[in-house]
Design a protein around this motif. Sequence first.
Motif, short mmCIF file in Angstrom:
data_model
loop_
_atom_site.label_atom_id
_atom_site.label_comp_id
_atom_site.label_asym_id
_atom_site.label_seq_id
_atom_site.Cartn_x
_atom_site.Cartn_y
_atom_site.Cartn_z
N SER A 159 0.84 -1.20 0.00
CA SER A 159 0.00 0.00 0.00
C SER A 159 0.87 1.25 0.00
CB SER A 159 -0.91 0.01 1.24
OG SER A 159 -1.77 -1.10 1.25
N PHE A 160 0.56 2.18 -0.88
CA PHE A 160 1.29 3.44 -0.98
C PHE A 160 2.81 3.22 -1.03
CE2 PHE A 160 -2.51 4.33 1.78
CZ PHE A 160 -3.27 4.98 0.81
N PRO A 161 3.29 2.45 -2.02
CA PRO A 161 4.72 2.11 -2.06
C PRO A 161 5.64 3.32 -2.20
CG PRO A 161 3.61 1.48 -4.10
CD PRO A 161 2.54 1.85 -3.14
N GLU A 162 5.09 4.46 -2.70
CA GLU A 162 5.92 5.65 -2.86
C GLU A 162 6.05 6.44 -1.57
OE1 GLU A 162 7.47 6.18 -5.77
OE2 GLU A 162 6.55 4.28 -6.38
N ALA A 163 5.37 6.01 -0.51
CA ALA A 163 5.32 6.79 0.72
C ALA A 163 6.37 6.37 1.75
CB ALA A 163 3.92 6.69 1.35
N GLY A 164 7.33 5.53 1.35
CA GLY A 164 8.40 5.17 2.27
C GLY A 164 8.32 3.73 2.73
N GLU A 165 9.29 3.34 3.55
CA GLU A 165 9.35 1.98 4.06
C GLU A 165 8.23 1.73 5.06
OE1 GLU A 165 11.45 -0.51 3.11
OE2 GLU A 165 12.00 0.92 1.53
N PRO A 166 7.62 0.56 5.05
CA PRO A 166 6.49 0.29 5.95
C PRO A 166 6.85 0.46 7.42
CG PRO A 166 6.69 -1.41 4.26
CD PRO A 166 7.93 -0.58 4.16
N TRP A 167 5.86 0.92 8.17
CA TRP A 167 5.99 1.02 9.62
C TRP A 167 4.63 0.70 10.23
CZ3 TRP A 167 9.39 1.08 13.42
CH2 TRP A 167 8.95 1.39 14.70
N THR A 168 4.61 -0.20 11.22
CA THR A 168 3.37 -0.62 11.86
C THR A 168 3.20 0.06 13.21
OG1 THR A 168 3.49 -2.78 10.77
CG2 THR A 168 2.05 -2.60 12.71
N ILE A 169 2.15 0.83 13.35
CA ILE A 169 1.81 1.48 14.62
C ILE A 169 1.28 0.40 15.58
CG2 ILE A 169 0.46 3.33 15.71
CD1 ILE A 169 0.08 4.47 12.82
N LYS A 170 1.61 0.50 16.85
CA LYS A 170 1.21 -0.52 17.82
C LYS A 170 -0.17 -0.29 18.42
CE LYS A 170 5.19 -2.63 17.49
NZ LYS A 170 5.28 -3.89 16.72
N LYS A 171 -0.52 0.98 18.69
CA LYS A 171 -1.80 1.26 19.35
C LYS A 171 -2.39 2.55 18.77
CE LYS A 171 -1.92 0.40 23.93
NZ LYS A 171 -1.52 0.57 25.36
N MET A 172 -3.72 2.60 18.68
CA MET A 172 -4.42 3.79 18.23
C MET A 172 -5.49 4.16 19.25
SD MET A 172 -6.42 4.68 14.65
CE MET A 172 -7.61 3.35 14.79
N TYR A 173 -5.52 5.44 19.62
CA TYR A 173 -6.49 5.96 20.59
C TYR A 173 -7.32 7.07 19.97
CZ TYR A 173 -3.90 3.61 24.35
OH TYR A 173 -3.31 2.68 25.16
N TYR A 174 -8.57 7.16 20.43
CA TYR A 174 -9.41 8.32 20.16
C TYR A 174 -9.44 9.18 21.42
CZ TYR A 174 -11.17 5.48 16.28
OH TYR A 174 -11.28 4.70 15.15
N GLU A 175 -9.27 10.50 21.23
CA GLU A 175 -9.33 11.37 22.41
C GLU A 175 -10.77 11.46 22.91
OE1 GLU A 175 -10.51 14.55 23.18
OE2 GLU A 175 -11.38 15.07 21.25
N GLU A 176 -10.92 11.41 24.25
CA GLU A 176 -12.24 11.47 24.90
C GLU A 176 -12.15 12.43 26.09
OE1 GLU A 176 -15.02 9.87 24.07
OE2 GLU A 176 -14.30 8.47 22.54
N ILE A 177 -11.45 13.55 25.90
CA ILE A 177 -11.07 14.40 27.03
C ILE A 177 -12.28 15.13 27.63
CG2 ILE A 177 -9.72 16.45 27.66
CD1 ILE A 177 -7.60 15.37 25.61
N PHE A 178 -13.17 15.62 26.81
CA PHE A 178 -14.37 16.29 27.32
C PHE A 178 -15.47 15.25 27.41
CE2 PHE A 178 -18.09 19.22 26.62
CZ PHE A 178 -18.01 19.82 27.87
N ASN A 179 -15.73 14.74 28.61
CA ASN A 179 -16.62 13.59 28.74
C ASN A 179 -17.51 13.71 29.97
OD1 ASN A 179 -15.31 12.07 31.13
ND2 ASN A 179 -13.57 12.45 29.78
N SER A 180 -18.53 12.89 30.03
CA SER A 180 -19.54 12.98 31.08
C SER A 180 -18.98 12.62 32.46
CB SER A 180 -20.73 12.08 30.74
OG SER A 180 -20.33 10.73 30.59
#
Length: 288
Positions: A159-180
């Motif tokens: 995927s996207f071979p022109e965008a550089g050498e592959p790198w796998t992110i370990k974790k993804m978070y969604y911010e939930e700072i303003f919450n009930s």
Amino acid sequence: MTLRLIAVHAHPDDESSKGAATYAHYLEQGVEVLIVSCTGGERGDVLNELVARDPRSRRDLAGVRRAEMERAQEIIGFEHTWLGYEDSGLPEAGDPLPENCFAKVPTEISAEVLVGIVRDFQPHVMITYNEQGGYPHPDHIRCHEISKIAWDLSGDAESFPEAGEPWTIKKMYYEEIFNSERVNAVYNWLEANDPESELLPQFTELRDWMSKRGYSGTAKVDVSRFFEKRDEALRAHASQVAPDSNFFFWPNDLQRQAWPFEDYRLAASRVMTSEFETDLFQGIEENA
């Protein structure tokens, strides 16, 4: 191993209102932090009357917001890059989006740019917005969409071979700072410790409104030592933040007592971790 965190935001100022204390917290621990601003915020409203009086805010709002971003970067200390797209604004329902704005650029094009940044920086953790963009601004929604593509495909060599050498992110978070839960905690602290506080009626109304949103956070990071630095960075975005902004009506000492956290939802992980966390990098070094 040097840990790295990337946070993808829609506009300059979003990084200061949605996670600046977290970035300061991790920078102090030696983590490298990169903020990506997808747009320049060119179509944002000027919310500070003092800035609105400055002719430059009408002549060159993009330049004003770039200067504000530079100041916020100096205050917190993160690395920063622009994805390079134009702000989409927030059109009235039924009105078309401006031509060439971020939300109208084909997703795969802007995603490839972000994938290139990911592969170059090699982050272990990504922070972005949830499926609704945090709130339904077209740039926030598109920010989520391209972040999800980068999570899925930055490690795929095909995927996207022109965008550089592959790198796998370990974790993804969604911010939930303003919450009930945060609002409830502040309300309960005031009711128990300062029932005559003039803030209590405001939090009563806010609590009723926030109760409809629920809470989906899975990570609470104690960043209370950095609340003042967070506020200083936010004030650097003076065109977007009036001196009497609601961002500042929660006294920091009150926040430290009632809710000293910034909150996140673990959206995806490629390492083993626990259901509830106090550290966004939990499980990464153990699984390296």
